[in-house]
Design an enzyme around this catalytic site. Structure first.
Site, PDB file in Angstrom:
ATOM      1  N   ASP A  13       0.822  -1.228   0.000  1.00 23.02           N
ATOM      2  CA  ASP A  13       0.000   0.000   0.000  1.00 23.02           C
ATOM      3  C   ASP A  13       0.846   1.265   0.000  1.00 23.02           C
ATOM      4  O   ASP A  13       0.442   2.295   0.533  1.00 23.02           O
ATOM      5  CB  ASP A  13      -0.952   0.038   1.216  1.00 23.02           C
ATOM      6  N   GLU A  14       2.012   1.215  -0.590  1.00 21.89           N
ATOM      7  CA  GLU A  14       2.927   2.362  -0.576  1.00 21.89           C
ATOM      8  C   GLU A  14       2.582   3.398  -1.633  1.00 21.89           C
ATOM      9  O   GLU A  14       3.210   4.458  -1.687  1.00 21.89           O
ATOM     10  CB  GLU A  14       4.380   1.886  -0.802  1.00 21.89           C
ATOM     11  N   LYS A  16       2.284   2.215  -4.943  1.00 24.28           N
ATOM     12  CA  LYS A  16       2.968   1.697  -6.135  1.00 24.28           C
ATOM     13  C   LYS A  16       2.129   1.881  -7.392  1.00 24.28           C
ATOM     14  O   LYS A  16       2.663   2.092  -8.466  1.00 24.28           O
ATOM     15  CB  LYS A  16       3.289   0.204  -5.974  1.00 24.28           C
ATOM     16  N   GLY A  40      -3.935  -4.590  -4.558  1.00 27.54           N
ATOM     17  CA  GLY A  40      -4.889  -3.576  -4.994  1.00 27.54           C
ATOM     18  C   GLY A  40      -4.161  -2.278  -5.242  1.00 27.54           C
ATOM     19  O   GLY A  40      -3.485  -1.760  -4.365  1.00 27.54           O
ATOM     20  N   HIS A  41      -4.239  -1.802  -6.454  1.00 30.06           N
ATOM     21  CA  HIS A  41      -3.596  -0.535  -6.776  1.00 30.06           C
ATOM     22  C   HIS A  41      -4.659   0.485  -7.114  1.00 30.06           C
ATOM     23  O   HIS A  41      -5.614   0.174  -7.807  1.00 30.06           O
ATOM     24  CB  HIS A  41      -2.718  -0.670  -8.019  1.00 30.06           C
ATOM     25  N   THR A 128      -6.660 -12.070   2.503  1.00 30.26           N
ATOM     26  CA  THR A 128      -7.811 -11.398   1.898  1.00 30.26           C
ATOM     27  C   THR A 128      -8.950 -12.387   1.614  1.00 30.26           C
ATOM     28  O   THR A 128      -9.977 -11.990   1.099  1.00 30.26           O
ATOM     29  CB  THR A 128      -7.420 -10.720   0.563  1.00 30.26           C
ATOM     30  N   GLN A 222       2.046  -5.876  -3.336  1.00 31.23           N
ATOM     31  CA  GLN A 222       2.354  -6.007  -1.895  1.00 31.23           C
ATOM     32  C   GLN A 222       3.666  -5.293  -1.566  1.00 31.23           C
ATOM     33  O   GLN A 222       3.929  -4.252  -2.145  1.00 31.23           O
ATOM     34  CB  GLN A 222       2.359  -7.480  -1.459  1.00 31.23           C
ATOM     35  N   THR A 297      -7.518  -1.096  -0.444  1.00 36.35           N
ATOM     36  CA  THR A 297      -8.124  -1.002  -1.778  1.00 36.35           C
ATOM     37  C   THR A 297      -8.992  -2.219  -2.064  1.00 36.35           C
ATOM     38  O   THR A 297     -10.059  -2.121  -2.632  1.00 36.35           O
ATOM     39  CB  THR A 297      -7.015  -0.940  -2.858  1.00 36.35           C
ATOM     40  N   ASP A 331       2.652  14.697   1.311  1.00 33.90           N
ATOM     41  CA  ASP A 331       1.621  15.699   1.636  1.00 33.90           C
ATOM     42  C   ASP A 331       0.799  15.334   2.873  1.00 33.90           C
ATOM     43  O   ASP A 331       0.261  16.213   3.540  1.00 33.90           O
ATOM     44  CB  ASP A 331       0.669  15.875   0.439  1.00 33.90           C
TER      45      ASP A 331
HETATM   46  P1  GDP Z   1      -0.399   0.450  -3.743  1.00 34.36           P
HETATM   47  O1  GDP Z   1      -1.011  -0.878  -3.517  1.00 34.36           O
HETATM   48  O2  GDP Z   1       1.024   0.469  -3.315  1.00 34.36           O
HETATM   49  O3  GDP Z   1      -0.598   0.979  -5.111  1.00 34.36           O
HETATM   50  O4  GDP Z   1      -1.122   1.463  -2.792  1.00 34.36           O
HETATM   51  P2  GDP Z   1      -2.689   1.750  -2.685  1.00 34.36           P
HETATM   52  O5  GDP Z   1      -3.231   2.043  -4.016  1.00 34.36           O
HETATM   53  O6  GDP Z   1      -3.343   0.731  -1.843  1.00 34.36           O
HETATM   54  O7  GDP Z   1      -2.675   3.025  -1.767  1.00 34.36           O
HETATM   55  C1  GDP Z   1      -2.209   4.186  -2.160  1.00 34.36           C
HETATM   56  C2  GDP Z   1      -3.311   5.221  -2.004  1.00 34.36           C
HETATM   57  O8  GDP Z   1      -2.729   6.464  -1.835  1.00 34.36           O
HETATM   58  C3  GDP Z   1      -4.211   5.377  -3.218  1.00 34.36           C
HETATM   59  O9  GDP Z   1      -5.481   5.777  -2.812  1.00 34.36           O
HETATM   60  C4  GDP Z   1      -3.524   6.476  -4.009  1.00 34.36           C
HETATM   61  O10 GDP Z   1      -4.392   7.190  -4.868  1.00 34.36           O
HETATM   62  C5  GDP Z   1      -3.036   7.337  -2.914  1.00 34.36           C
HETATM   63  N1  GDP Z   1      -1.796   8.053  -3.176  1.00 34.36           N
HETATM   64  C6  GDP Z   1      -0.719   7.643  -3.902  1.00 34.36           C
HETATM   65  N2  GDP Z   1       0.266   8.556  -3.829  1.00 34.36           N
HETATM   66  C7  GDP Z   1      -0.194   9.546  -3.034  1.00 34.36           C
HETATM   67  C8  GDP Z   1       0.368  10.765  -2.546  1.00 34.36           C
HETATM   68  O11 GDP Z   1       1.502  11.119  -2.823  1.00 34.36           O
HETATM   69  N3  GDP Z   1      -0.415  11.519  -1.714  1.00 34.36           N
HETATM   70  C9  GDP Z   1      -1.672  11.179  -1.361  1.00 34.36           C
HETATM   71  N4  GDP Z   1      -2.344  11.970  -0.551  1.00 34.36           N
HETATM   72  N5  GDP Z   1      -2.237  10.024  -1.797  1.00 34.36           N
HETATM   73  C10 GDP Z   1      -1.507   9.238  -2.617  1.00 34.36           C
END
Ligand code: GDP
Length: 426
Positions: A13-14, A16, A40-41, A128, A222, A297, A331
């Site tokens: 959830d970084e 990515k 989940g992205h 999950t 992940q 997500t 942010d």
């Molecule tokens: P992933 O699995 O690593 O892709 O991460 P997720 O999609 O689960 O979670 C990332 C969440 O943070 C999503 O809702 C993105 O739209 C949001 N997001 C990504 N980068 C940023 C950022 O720089 N700032 C903010 N506020 N939200 C972000």
């Protein structure tokens, strides 16, 4: 030619999805190499938010090739729901290819996942419940069904046998009903037909693209701390998200990889169980959760939130051989008067600098913090590193100094545009 691996450097959830979507615009090919639809992205494009579970983030660009590598387990129902959902929203899909060596996830894997989690009582892993673990167990047990088999006659008999074996487990071990093998075959048949044109030897395809000098982006799902080998076992996923997995999960040799970039939030979150030394509780956690919208997500589960753990990040840098860091969600910390970085752990009278293997040890670790001034300024509209407040730059600089890895990109919001590039990736 450039071959870049993007890995989550924390517990997933970084952000990515956003980063890969951004970098995909400069790549020719985007490859997923492990996991299934337990990932989940979220990708935000203008006013639209898209959630991807199986399909590589490059799908939003019609000219990109998107590859589902051999390291994945594919639930065909989810795959086509996702594809149809994108089409319905006007996304003109790039070319999608599925490895003939990727494994198929069947409804019985899902039920097994549920039965196993339920049987664990208060020892739950926090899966999950989508069948990913049981599908990988079949792969390792050498009884799994690979997509390539669906191109051959006779797969129906094999699936029937597999379902019957699972039925014995359901009935004898978990006391839950099994499946009618014929029904599973009927369920799978239309998906097998629809998948046919997508299935190919993707390792061969990738070797051709690399020989042609194309840019290839590997998209890890992940995160490193969820890696089956290197993560916080047993609270890990059933695959290999760490950078090494990009090779085994795609059929590209390690010598082809040019750069490995770790995606890391400016703080830390974790879903599910297990020790988390820098975890914040109560209102402090809730503040980060609400500002960062930290809800899963795929599952909607609220994420546990805490300060950035650099002991863990240094570990991730080592495991993946990180050549750059991408810091996301800076942010989210904008309003904070003070920010903290965990630089070591204290356990009893001892100071630990390296991330331990034992969860018992990790559970006893207290974080040692370095406190820095916050910047208390909105960064979401900033597009150049020099324009970031000095305290924010100091924060990023300390992360880089303590981990020994340069920051190459910073994200200050979910949108594609809200990105600060310090070093071009391709
Ligand atoms: P992933 O699995 O690593 O892709 O991460 P997720 O999609 O689960 O979670 C990332 C969440 O943070 C999503 O809702 C993105 O739209 C949001 N997001 C990504 N980068 C940023 C950022 O720089 N700032 C903010 N506020 N939200 C972000």
């Amino acid at each position: 030619m450039s071959c870049v691996v993007i890995v989550g450097a924390q517990w997933g959830d970084e952000g990515k999805g956003k980063v890969t979507d951004y970098l995909a615009s400069r790549a020719d090919v985007v490859v997923r190499y492990q996991g299934g639809n337990n990932a989940g992205h979220t990708v935000v494009i203008g006013s639209q938010e898209f959630r991807l579970h199986l399909i590589p983030s490059g799908i939003f660009y019609p000219d990109k090739v998107c590859i589902i590598g051999n390291g994945l387990v594919v639930d065909p129902e989810v795959l086509f729901q996702e594809l149809d959902g994108l089409l319905a929203r006007g996304v003109k899909n790039g070319r999608l290819c599925i490895s003939d060596r990727a494994h198929i996830l069947l409804p019985c894997h899902k039920r097994l996942d549920e039965a196993q989690e339920d049987a664990r009582g208060n020892q739950k892993i926090g899966t999950t419940r989508r069948g990913i673990g049981p599908a990988y167990v079949d792969k390792v047990s050498r009884v799994g069904l690979r997509t390539g088999e669906l191109l051959e006659p006779g797969w129906e008999d094999y699936v029937s046998q597999l379902v019957e074996q699972k039925n014995a487990v359901f009935e004898k071990l978990y006391g839950v009903p099994g499946f009618d093998p014929a029904e599973i075959v009927v369920w799978l048949k239309p998906y097998a037909e629809r998948m046919r044109p997508f299935i190919t030897d993707t390792s061969l395809l990738l070797s051709r693209y690399l020989a042609e000098g194309r840019h290839v982006l590997f998209e890890g799902a992940q995160g490193t701390l969820l890696d089956l080998d290197h993560g916080t076992y047993p609270f890990v996923t059933a695959s290999s998200p760490a950078a090494g997995g990009a090779c085994t999960g795609s059929g590209v040799g390690p010598t082809a990889i040019d750069r490995v970039l770790g995606v890391c939030k400016a703080y830390l979150t974790r879903v599910g169980e297990g020790p988390f030394p820098t975890e914040l509780m109560g209102v402090d956690c809730e503040d980060l959760r609400q500002r960062g919208m930290e809800f899963g997500t795929t599952t909607g589960r609220p994420r546990r939130c805490g300060w950035l753990d650099l002991v863990m990040l240094r570990y991730a840098a080592r495991i993946n051989g990180l050549s750059g860091l991408i810091i996301t969600k800076l942010d989210v910390l904008d309003h904070m008067p003070k920010v903290r970085l965990c630089t070591a752990y204290r356990r009893g009278g001892e100071v630990l600098k390296e991330f331990p293997a034992s969860l018992r040890v990790l559970r006893e670790c207290e974080p040692v913090y370095e406190e820095l001034d916050g910047w208390q300024q909105d960064t979401s509209g900033i597009r150049r590193y020099e324009d970031l407040p000095e305290a924010a730059r100091r924060y990023l600089q300390r992360i880089s100094e303590i981990t020994g890895v340069p920051v190459v990109m910073v994200s200050v919001g979910p949108d594609r545009e809200q990105t600060i590039v310090l070093q071009e990736v391709f």
